[in-house]
Design a protein around this motif. Structure first.
Motif, PDB file in Angstrom:
ATOM      1  N   PRO A   1      -5.247 -12.983 -11.455  1.00 15.45           N
ATOM      2  CA  PRO A   1      -4.654 -11.736 -11.947  1.00 15.45           C
ATOM      3  C   PRO A   1      -4.420 -11.759 -13.455  1.00 15.45           C
ATOM      4  CG  PRO A   1      -3.540 -12.478  -9.960  1.00 15.45           C
ATOM      5  CD  PRO A   1      -4.484 -13.568 -10.352  1.00 15.45           C
ATOM      6  N   THR A   2      -4.703 -10.640 -14.092  1.00 18.41           N
ATOM      7  CA  THR A   2      -4.519 -10.492 -15.538  1.00 18.41           C
ATOM      8  C   THR A   2      -3.488  -9.389 -15.793  1.00 18.41           C
ATOM      9  OG1 THR A   2      -6.125  -8.705 -15.845  1.00 18.41           O
ATOM     10  CG2 THR A   2      -6.997 -10.943 -15.801  1.00 18.41           C
ATOM     11  N   ASP A   3      -3.363  -9.006 -17.051  1.00 22.00           N
ATOM     12  CA  ASP A   3      -2.435  -7.924 -17.387  1.00 22.00           C
ATOM     13  C   ASP A   3      -3.097  -6.550 -17.303  1.00 22.00           C
ATOM     14  OD1 ASP A   3      -0.213  -9.525 -17.747  1.00 22.00           O
ATOM     15  OD2 ASP A   3      -0.833 -10.072 -19.777  1.00 22.00           O
ATOM     16  N   ARG A   4      -4.314  -6.476 -16.761  1.00 21.86           N
ATOM     17  CA  ARG A   4      -4.959  -5.162 -16.620  1.00 21.86           C
ATOM     18  C   ARG A   4      -4.161  -4.307 -15.629  1.00 21.86           C
ATOM     19  NH1 ARG A   4      -8.146  -1.745 -14.044  1.00 21.86           N
ATOM     20  NH2 ARG A   4      -9.725  -0.604 -15.221  1.00 21.86           N
TER      21      ARG A   4
ATOM     22  N   LEU B   1       0.818  -1.213   0.000  1.00 27.57           N
ATOM     23  CA  LEU B   1       0.000   0.000   0.000  1.00 27.57           C
ATOM     24  C   LEU B   1       0.851   1.262   0.000  1.00 27.57           C
ATOM     25  CD1 LEU B   1      -2.861  -1.012   2.435  1.00 27.57           C
ATOM     26  CD2 LEU B   1      -2.678  -1.289  -0.038  1.00 27.57           C
ATOM     27  N   GLU B   2       2.094   1.130   0.458  1.00 21.41           N
ATOM     28  CA  GLU B   2       2.976   2.298   0.481  1.00 21.41           C
ATOM     29  C   GLU B   2       3.636   2.556  -0.866  1.00 21.41           C
ATOM     30  OE1 GLU B   2       5.679   1.573   3.684  1.00 21.41           O
ATOM     31  OE2 GLU B   2       4.042   1.542   5.149  1.00 21.41           O
ATOM     32  N   SER B   3       3.475   1.630  -1.803  1.00 18.27           N
ATOM     33  CA  SER B   3       4.158   1.807  -3.094  1.00 18.27           C
ATOM     34  C   SER B   3       3.206   2.418  -4.111  1.00 18.27           C
ATOM     35  CB  SER B   3       4.698   0.460  -3.584  1.00 18.27           C
ATOM     36  OG  SER B   3       3.625  -0.428  -3.817  1.00 18.27           O
ATOM     37  N   ILE B   4       3.775   2.802  -5.239  1.00 18.89           N
ATOM     38  CA  ILE B   4       2.973   3.362  -6.334  1.00 18.89           C
ATOM     39  C   ILE B   4       2.195   2.226  -6.986  1.00 18.89           C
ATOM     40  CG2 ILE B   4       3.098   4.569  -8.560  1.00 18.89           C
ATOM     41  CD1 ILE B   4       4.099   6.342  -6.408  1.00 18.89           C
ATOM     42  N   LEU B   5       0.902   2.391  -7.159  1.00 15.25           N
ATOM     43  CA  LEU B   5       0.090   1.311  -7.699  1.00 15.25           C
ATOM     44  C   LEU B   5      -0.383   1.591  -9.120  1.00 15.25           C
ATOM     45  CD1 LEU B   5      -1.976   0.630  -4.474  1.00 15.25           C
ATOM     46  CD2 LEU B   5      -0.119  -0.759  -5.384  1.00 15.25           C
ATOM     47  N   VAL B   6      -0.696   2.867  -9.420  1.00 14.71           N
ATOM     48  CA  VAL B   6      -1.253   3.187 -10.738  1.00 14.71           C
ATOM     49  C   VAL B   6      -0.283   2.765 -11.840  1.00 14.71           C
ATOM     50  CG1 VAL B   6      -1.931   5.088 -12.277  1.00 14.71           C
ATOM     51  CG2 VAL B   6      -2.711   5.062  -9.906  1.00 14.71           C
ATOM     52  N   GLY B   7      -0.802   2.074 -12.843  1.00 11.51           N
ATOM     53  CA  GLY B   7       0.020   1.679 -13.982  1.00 11.51           C
ATOM     54  C   GLY B   7       0.586   0.276 -13.860  1.00 11.51           C
ATOM     55  N   ARG B   8       0.524  -0.303 -12.665  1.00 11.48           N
ATOM     56  CA  ARG B   8       1.068  -1.667 -12.516  1.00 11.48           C
ATOM     57  C   ARG B   8      -0.030  -2.694 -12.792  1.00 11.48           C
ATOM     58  NH1 ARG B   8       4.112  -1.662  -6.940  1.00 11.48           N
ATOM     59  NH2 ARG B   8       5.090  -3.542  -7.746  1.00 11.48           N
ATOM     60  N   THR B   9       0.370  -3.873 -13.271  1.00  9.63           N
ATOM     61  CA  THR B   9      -0.635  -4.870 -13.640  1.00  9.63           C
ATOM     62  C   THR B   9      -1.011  -5.739 -12.429  1.00  9.63           C
ATOM     63  OG1 THR B   9       0.894  -6.662 -14.209  1.00  9.63           O
ATOM     64  CG2 THR B   9       0.422  -5.049 -15.932  1.00  9.63           C
ATOM     65  N   GLU B  10      -2.195  -6.341 -12.523  1.00  9.09           N
ATOM     66  CA  GLU B  10      -2.648  -7.278 -11.493  1.00  9.09           C
ATOM     67  C   GLU B  10      -1.608  -8.371 -11.245  1.00  9.09           C
ATOM     68  OE1 GLU B  10      -7.440  -6.877 -12.555  1.00  9.09           O
ATOM     69  OE2 GLU B  10      -6.360  -8.719 -13.032  1.00  9.09           O
ATOM     70  N   ARG B  11      -1.079  -8.937 -12.338  1.00 10.93           N
ATOM     71  CA  ARG B  11      -0.090 -10.013 -12.203  1.00 10.93           C
ATOM     72  C   ARG B  11       1.129  -9.578 -11.412  1.00 10.93           C
ATOM     73  NH1 ARG B  11      -0.365 -14.410 -16.407  1.00 10.93           N
ATOM     74  NH2 ARG B  11      -1.752 -13.579 -17.984  1.00 10.93           N
ATOM     75  N   HIS B  12       1.630  -8.363 -11.737  1.00  9.53           N
ATOM     76  CA  HIS B  12       2.837  -7.913 -11.057  1.00  9.53           C
ATOM     77  C   HIS B  12       2.581  -7.633  -9.592  1.00  9.53           C
ATOM     78  CE1 HIS B  12       4.887  -7.510 -14.945  1.00  9.53           C
ATOM     79  NE2 HIS B  12       5.879  -7.877 -14.173  1.00  9.53           N
TER      80      HIS B  12
ATOM     81  N   VAL C   1      -5.357 -10.382  -7.209  1.00  8.71           N
ATOM     82  CA  VAL C   1      -5.383  -8.922  -7.290  1.00  8.71           C
ATOM     83  C   VAL C   1      -6.353  -8.582  -8.413  1.00  8.71           C
ATOM     84  CG1 VAL C   1      -4.056  -6.844  -7.814  1.00  8.71           C
ATOM     85  CG2 VAL C   1      -3.016  -8.672  -6.449  1.00  8.71           C
ATOM     86  N   ALA C   2      -7.378  -7.783  -8.090  1.00  6.31           N
ATOM     87  CA  ALA C   2      -8.428  -7.500  -9.060  1.00  6.31           C
ATOM     88  C   ALA C   2      -8.654  -6.004  -9.119  1.00  6.31           C
ATOM     89  CB  ALA C   2      -9.713  -8.221  -8.661  1.00  6.31           C
ATOM     90  N   THR C   3      -8.585  -5.442 -10.332  1.00  6.85           N
ATOM     91  CA  THR C   3      -8.715  -3.992 -10.482  1.00  6.85           C
ATOM     92  C   THR C   3      -9.954  -3.655 -11.302  1.00  6.85           C
ATOM     93  OG1 THR C   3      -7.449  -4.026 -12.525  1.00  6.85           O
ATOM     94  CG2 THR C   3      -6.206  -3.695 -10.497  1.00  6.85           C
ATOM     95  N   GLY C   4     -10.449  -2.439 -11.095  1.00  7.69           N
ATOM     96  CA  GLY C   4     -11.544  -1.923 -11.915  1.00  7.69           C
ATOM     97  C   GLY C   4     -12.708  -2.892 -11.979  1.00  7.69           C
ATOM     98  N   PRO C   5     -13.125  -3.264 -13.188  1.00 10.46           N
ATOM     99  CA  PRO C   5     -14.302  -4.137 -13.319  1.00 10.46           C
ATOM    100  C   PRO C   5     -14.097  -5.527 -12.713  1.00 10.46           C
ATOM    101  CG  PRO C   5     -13.258  -3.737 -15.466  1.00 10.46           C
ATOM    102  CD  PRO C   5     -12.619  -2.804 -14.485  1.00 10.46           C
ATOM    103  N   HIS C   6     -12.844  -5.932 -12.478  1.00 11.76           N
ATOM    104  CA  HIS C   6     -12.595  -7.239 -11.868  1.00 11.76           C
ATOM    105  C   HIS C   6     -12.759  -7.209 -10.346  1.00 11.76           C
ATOM    106  CE1 HIS C   6      -9.574  -7.814 -15.426  1.00 11.76           C
ATOM    107  NE2 HIS C   6     -10.805  -8.057 -15.802  1.00 11.76           N
ATOM    108  N   ALA C   7     -12.645  -6.016  -9.756  1.00 13.24           N
ATOM    109  CA  ALA C   7     -12.581  -5.907  -8.295  1.00 13.24           C
ATOM    110  C   ALA C   7     -13.812  -6.549  -7.657  1.00 13.24           C
ATOM    111  CB  ALA C   7     -12.470  -4.442  -7.881  1.00 13.24           C
ATOM    112  N   GLY C   8     -13.579  -7.222  -6.545  1.00  9.24           N
ATOM    113  CA  GLY C   8     -14.670  -7.825  -5.798  1.00  9.24           C
ATOM    114  C   GLY C   8     -15.007  -9.238  -6.220  1.00  9.24           C
ATOM    115  N   ARG C   9     -14.369  -9.733  -7.283  1.00 11.05           N
ATOM    116  CA  ARG C   9     -14.626 -11.111  -7.722  1.00 11.05           C
ATOM    117  C   ARG C   9     -13.863 -12.094  -6.857  1.00 11.05           C
ATOM    118  NH1 ARG C   9     -14.231 -11.646 -14.206  1.00 11.05           N
ATOM    119  NH2 ARG C   9     -13.596 -13.720 -13.565  1.00 11.05           N
ATOM    120  N   ARG C  10     -14.548 -13.055  -6.292  1.00 11.79           N
ATOM    121  CA  ARG C  10     -13.912 -14.068  -5.463  1.00 11.79           C
ATOM    122  C   ARG C  10     -12.995 -14.929  -6.336  1.00 11.79           C
ATOM    123  NH1 ARG C  10     -15.166 -19.332  -2.605  1.00 11.79           N
ATOM    124  NH2 ARG C  10     -14.167 -18.976  -0.602  1.00 11.79           N
ATOM    125  N   GLY C  11     -11.744 -15.116  -5.907  1.00 11.03           N
ATOM    126  CA  GLY C  11     -10.828 -16.000  -6.615  1.00 11.03           C
ATOM    127  C   GLY C  11     -10.413 -15.499  -7.984  1.00 11.03           C
ATOM    128  N   HIS C  12     -10.535 -14.186  -8.209  1.00 11.59           N
ATOM    129  CA  HIS C  12     -10.121 -13.623  -9.511  1.00 11.59           C
ATOM    130  C   HIS C  12      -8.653 -13.947  -9.784  1.00 11.59           C
ATOM    131  CE1 HIS C  12      -9.639 -10.837 -12.823  1.00 11.59           C
ATOM    132  NE2 HIS C  12      -8.581 -10.329 -12.204  1.00 11.59           N
TER     133      HIS C  12
END
Lengths: 368, 368
Positions: free
Chosen positions: A209-212, A162-173, A196-207
Motif C-alpha cells: 500500500p502507498t499513499d495513493r 465495503l460499507e464505508s466511504i472509500l473515495v479519497g482514502r489512501t491505500e495505506r489507511h 490494497v491497490a488502487t487505480g494503476p496499482h490494482a491487480g498487482r500481486r503483493g502490492h
C-alpha cells in the motif's frame, strides 16, 4: 489436544527411523508449532531417542508461548543468554544415545549446522528435508476449522470496509483499517501484510500500500487474510469505484473471474497441481495475457500463508482431500491497473460436495 | 545517492579481497539493502570481479523495490519462476572469472549452500561472516537523519495516545491505534510489533498485546518504533493509570529510571559494551532484581531493529561515535507488573555534547 501433537511426532519419528536417523531436530518455526503446539521465539524441537524436548532460548516469561502447548512434551530452557537452542538440542540428542540426527537443511544456516557439528562431532548429521512440511499438507478437521473461522473473520472485515466511504482514502489507511477490523473480530493478527491497490496499482500481486488515494473510476483490489490460532487464510477481491465500470473493466473482470472459476472447478482429490494451474492460466493465456501472468495461480495455506502445494506450470504432484489451497489468478495491465480474485478453498471429494469455499464474499463485480 | 552505495560496496570488496575472495554473495535482506539501496523480495547482491549485480527472483512488477535503488547497479532478473537468485549469482560469478566466492554462512541455509556448490563446483566457497553487519554498525549522517525522523514519528504517535482515554481499552487496540498513528505521521510502518502491556503484563520485554483492558491503578508499558526509509528506532515508556501511583510503583519506577539514566550516561565513544550494560544492570542488581533481568539492556538499531552491538554482560567490543543504540532496562515482577524505559540514542563524543537522545518523550512518571 496433546495427543494430536504426540501423534504427529510419532508419524515423523517413523519416517526418520525408516530413513536411518535415530533422532531429529526441527528448527523451522511453523514446523515446531505443528509438532509441539507452540513455537516460542527461537525454540527448536528435538525428537530424541528416549524423550522429545522443546528447547527454548529464554525463560517462558520473555518468550511467551502463543498457542496450546502440548503438556506432555518436555521443555528445556537454555541457562544463559546468547546460546543456540539447536546446538543445545544436538548435545541433548547425544546424551540420549543417538548416533545420527536429521536436521532441516532447508532452514538451518551453514553457520548453525557447523556449530552443531562442532559440539557433537560423533553425531552423523542427515537431512530431514521437507518431511514435516509434507505432513502438514493434509489438514485435520480441527485445522480446517481454524482456517474456516479465519476466513469468516476476513470476510467480515472486508464486508465492513465495503460499507464505508472509500473515495479519497489512501491505500495505506484502508489496509490499516482492514487489519484493525481483523483483530476486532478475533484474529490473532493479519495472515500477511494486507494489500490494497488502487487505480494503476490494482491487480498487482503483493502490492504494498502507498499513499495513493482512491479515485472515481478506479479498480480497487484488496487482498487480506486473518491468522486464527496460528492458521492463515487469504481472500482477494477487485471492485470498481463509481457508478458504472468502463467496458474494458467489465471485460477484464469477466475474464479473470472465468479463469478463477476454472481453477476452482479443477480442484479435486487426484488432480495434478499443474492441471489446476493450467485450468486457470489457459483462460487468461488464450485472451493474450500469457506474458504477464504470475508464476503460480494458487498455493497451500495453513500455519504459513505460502505452503505446499504450489499450483504452477512445473509443479509435480497431485491434490489430496483436506488440502486447503488458494485459487488466485490475476491480470495487471501496466499503467491501467487490473483484476485479481482470490479464494481459499479446501479440496473435498465430489461425494462430499466438491471443493469447500471458505471465503464467501461475493465475486460479482461490485461498483462502490 | 548512488555513490553512497557504490562506496559501501568498495569497502566490502576491499575486505573480501584482503580475505582472499575474488567475489562476494550477499543474501541477508538488510545487508542487500545497505549495499544496493533496495532489497526486492528474495534478491541477492553479487559483488563480482567485473560487475556488481542485484539478482532478483521475479520481474520488478511483482517484486516492488522499496527504496532508493542505486541506478548504477546492474539488475538481473531470473528468467523463470522457482529459481534461487543465490544459485544464479554464483553462476554469474563464475562467468565473470571468479574462482572464489565469499557467502554469508550465517544467513544461507545448508540446502542453498549445497545448491551453489553443485551449480559452480569449481568455485571455492568462503565465509563472508558478519562483514556487512560490521560495516553497518557506524551510521552516516543520512542514516542517523532517518532514525531521527523515525523517532520523532514514534514520539508523536505516543504523545497522541497519551491524550486519549485509556481505561477500558484493550492492549491489542491500543497497539493497533499506535501503529495507525505511526503510518499517519509518515512511517513506512512499525519497526517491530508494537507492545502494549497492562497491569501484571507491564514491564515484560516483547509482550504481545492481549485482550486485557486497561484498569485504574495499572502500570501501562508501551514499546513502539517507526520504520522510516528502512531505518528502525525504538521507544518504550511506562505510565500509571489513575490519579495516584502506589508507593511500590513509584519506588520501582525510580529504580528503573535510575538504571536507564546510568546506562545512557555510560554511552561514549570507546566505552565497552559490557560496561554500558553493567552501568544499568548494577542499579537493578543491587536492589535485588538481578535474577529477573533480561539478557541485554540495549542493542544497536538501523535497517534491523536488533543489530550489533549487543549491550550485554558477555559482549566483546567498544562503542564508536555515530552508533545508534537503545538503552532499555526493565523489571517485571510476576503477578504484579513492572517498568521498562527505553530510548534510542546516538553515541557522540563529549565535545559534541555527548549521547544524542532521539526519543524525547518525557520520562517522568505520568499518571494518566
Amino acid at each position: 489436544m496433546s495427543e494430536v501433537y504426540a501423534a504427529r511426532r510419532t508419524r515423523l519419528r517413523d519416517r526418520c527411523n525408516a530413513g536411518g536417523s535415530a533422532a531429529a531436530l526441527v528448527s523451522r518455526p511453523a514446523n515446531v508449532r505443528y509438532l509441539a503446539g507452540a513455537a516460542p521465539h527461537g525454540a527448536v524441537l528435538l525428537l530424541g531417542k528416549r524423550e522429545d524436548l522443546l528447547v527454548c532460548a529464554g525463560p517462558p516469561e520473555d518468550r511467551p508461548t502463543d498457542g496450546r502447548r502440548d503438556e506432555t512434551l518436555g521443555v528445556q530452557v537454555l541457562p544463559g543468554p546468547g546460546g543456540d537452542p539447536a546446538v543445545a538440542a544436538a548435545d541433548l540428542a547425544t546424551a540420549q544415545g543417538a548416533d545420527s540426527l536429521a536436521v532441516e537443511e532447508h532452514h538451518l544456516t551453514v553457520a548453525r549446522h557447523r556449530a552443531i557439528g562442532s559440539v557433537a562431532p560423533r553425531l552423523r548429521l542427515a537431512d530431514l528435508a521437507g518431511a514435516v512440511e509434507q505432513l502438514r499438507v493434509v489438514k485435520d478437521e480441527e485445522e480446517i476449522s481454524c482456517l474456516r473461522i479465519g476466513a469468516e473473520i476476513a470476510d467480515q472485515a472486508l464486508g465492513e470496509l465495503l460499507e464505508s466511504i472509500l473515495v479519497g482514502r489512501t491505500e495505506r489507511h484502508l489496509a490499516l483499517e482492514l487489519e484493525r477490523r481483523l483483530v476486532d473480530h478475533g484474529a490473532d493478527g493479519p495472515a500477511f501484510p494486507t494489500s490494497v491497490a488502487t487505480g494503476p496499482h490494482a491487480g498487482r500481486r503483493g502490492h504494498r500500500p502507498t499513499d495513493r488515494r482512491v479515485e472515481e473510476g478506479d479498480f480497487l483490489s484488496v487482498c487480506l487474510g486473518a491468522t486464527y490460532r496460528g492458521y492463515r487464510c487469504e481472500i482477494g477481491r477487485t471492485f470498481v469505484i463509481g457508478t458504472s465500470p468502463a467496458d474494458w473493466q467489465i471485460e477484464l473482470y469477466d475474464l479473470v473471474f472465468a479463469a478463477q472459476r476454472a481453477g476452482r472447478e479443477a480442484l479435486a482429490p487426484g488432480a495434478a497441481f499443474r492441471d489446476v494451474d493450467r485450468a486457470a492460466r489457459q483462460v487468461l493465456d488464450s485472451a493474450g495475457h500469457g506474458e504477464r501472468l504470475p508464476p503460480l495461480t494458487g498455493h497451500g495455506v495453513g500455519l504459513e500463508i505460502d505452503e505446499d502445494p504450489q499450483l504452477a506450470p512445473s509443479a509435480m504432484g497431485k491434490l489430496d482431500a483436506c488440502v486447503p489451497v488458494t485459487v488466485e489468478p490475476g491480470v495487471h495491465l501496466p499503467g491501467r491497473g487490473g483484476v485479481r480474485i482470490d479464494d481459499t478453498l479446501v479440496v473435498r471429494p465430489e461425494a462430499d460436495g466438491g471443493p469447500e469455499l471458505l471465503t464467501i464474499t461475493t465475486k460479482e463485480l461490485l461498483a462502490l
